[in-house]
Design an enzyme around this catalytic site. Structure first.
Site, short mmCIF file in Angstrom:
data_model
loop_
_atom_site.label_atom_id
_atom_site.label_comp_id
_atom_site.label_asym_id
_atom_site.label_seq_id
_atom_site.Cartn_x
_atom_site.Cartn_y
_atom_site.Cartn_z
N SER A 14 -7.47 -7.81 9.00
CA SER A 14 -7.23 -6.65 9.85
C SER A 14 -7.68 -6.93 11.29
O SER A 14 -7.16 -7.84 11.92
CB SER A 14 -7.92 -5.42 9.25
OG SER A 14 -7.49 -4.23 9.89
N HIS A 51 -3.19 0.79 8.10
CA HIS A 51 -2.16 -0.05 7.48
C HIS A 51 -1.19 0.79 6.64
O HIS A 51 -0.86 0.42 5.50
CB HIS A 51 -2.80 -1.18 6.66
CG HIS A 51 -3.73 -2.02 7.48
ND1 HIS A 51 -3.27 -2.86 8.47
CD2 HIS A 51 -5.09 -2.10 7.50
CE1 HIS A 51 -4.33 -3.45 9.04
NE2 HIS A 51 -5.43 -2.99 8.48
#
Length: 309
Positions: A94, A200
């Protein structure tokens, strides 16, 4: 020592932050002091003080967590380079992917500060505007995962951390119903996470659009070494693709265990987790027990690593 053909640097994401991170590095390495001071000046608040002293609740806020992790990981990567330790490839989970892009030479430290400032702000804003949450699932099959995510509201697989551990993301009600569905399927380890948004997932669409406006103004260079990116878990070196995939990451799944397996298939089995925790090191052991893993977060670990490699 130079570039090691069997070595990967991996950079952690949100959840890895620890109050006190970077404090000993600041006192012992000139480059750490310089980079922290540069970040403090850029943000117009003392990121170093928040990193070193907290409090925890402040450091956990997205607008502080992401910059703190980015700066800390970039500093450790730079210190390792100073003692002639360089990876063959990099990857980041991430926000950790931004540190990986810095380590690979695709962006400068300053450009990364601009990106992480915008990314943390737009993700935090998206979490307030379109409230969402996330949950972890342990031991679900892909068939069970599809059933769990099949809700009237948005629920998607956000992080494939290992074959056993998957994180879902979506609306608050959608994730709540998904947890109920998982328990009906007999899954005992499915639980909500303390996060400020549905990262996400499609709930980050507006954040992605706003981030793109900032990133489009920043020049990415071709990476000096391959970056295994979250979006498709494959190695990338070309600047345009690196930029595009990093933007796409905000609304798409983090394919972490797939990335690690792809790195291993490239004859690399030694991993240095570059950051304040050992979250990725523990995941790696679950992904492939034959990997060699180290966490590099402080001066002692930096001093010891040359003897270990």
């Amino acid at each position: 020592m130079g570039i090691m053909n069997n070595l990967a640097f991996i950079f952690p994401g949100q959840g890895s932050q620890i109050t006190g991170m970077g404090k000993d590095l600041y006192s012992k390495y000139k480059i750490a002091k310089t980079m922290y001071q540069h970040a403090d000046d850029f943000f117009n608040f003392s990121l170093s003080k928040i990193s070193f002293e907290g409090p925890d609740e402040l450091l956990k806020k997205t607008t502080f967590t992401q910059p703190a992790l980015y700066v800390n990981s970039c500093i450790i990567s730079s210190i390792l380079n100073e003692i002639d330790i360089f990876p063959k490839v990099v990857a980041g989970h991430s926000i950790g992917e931004l540190s990986a892009l810095f380590s690979a030479g695709s962006i400068t430290f300053e450009e990364g500060l601009k990106i992480v400032k915008k990314r943390s702000e737009v993700m935090d804003h998206a979490g307030l505007k379109k409230p969402g949450t996330m949950a972890a699932i342990i031991g679900a099959s892909l068939e069970e995962l599809n059933i769990i995510c099949n809700q009237e509201e948005i629920v998607v697989a956000a992080n494939f951390n290992s074959k056993e551990q998957i994180v879902i993301s979506g609306t608050i009600m959608g994730v709540k119903n998904a947890i109920k569905t998982g328990k009906k399927l007999g899954l005992k380890r499915i639980f909500p996470l303390k996060v400020s948004g549905a990262f996400h997932s499609p709930l980050m669409n507006e954040a992605q659009s706003n981030l793109k406006k900032t990133i489009d103004k920043i020049k990415f260079e071709n990476a000096k070494i391959p970056v295994f990116q979250n979006y498709h878990s494959k190695p990338v070196s070309y600047s345009s693709e690196l930029k595009e995939n990093f933007i796409k990451q905000l609304t798409n799944s983090v394919l972490w265990y797939q990335s690690i397996n792809n790195i291993i298939q490239n004859d690399i089995n030694t991993f240095l987790e570059i950051g304040p925790s050992n979250v990725l090191q523990r995941l790696n052991r679950r992904i492939n027990k034959n990997t060699v893993n180290f966490s590099i977060s402080n001066t002692n670990e930096i001093n010891n690593i040359k003897n270990e490699l």
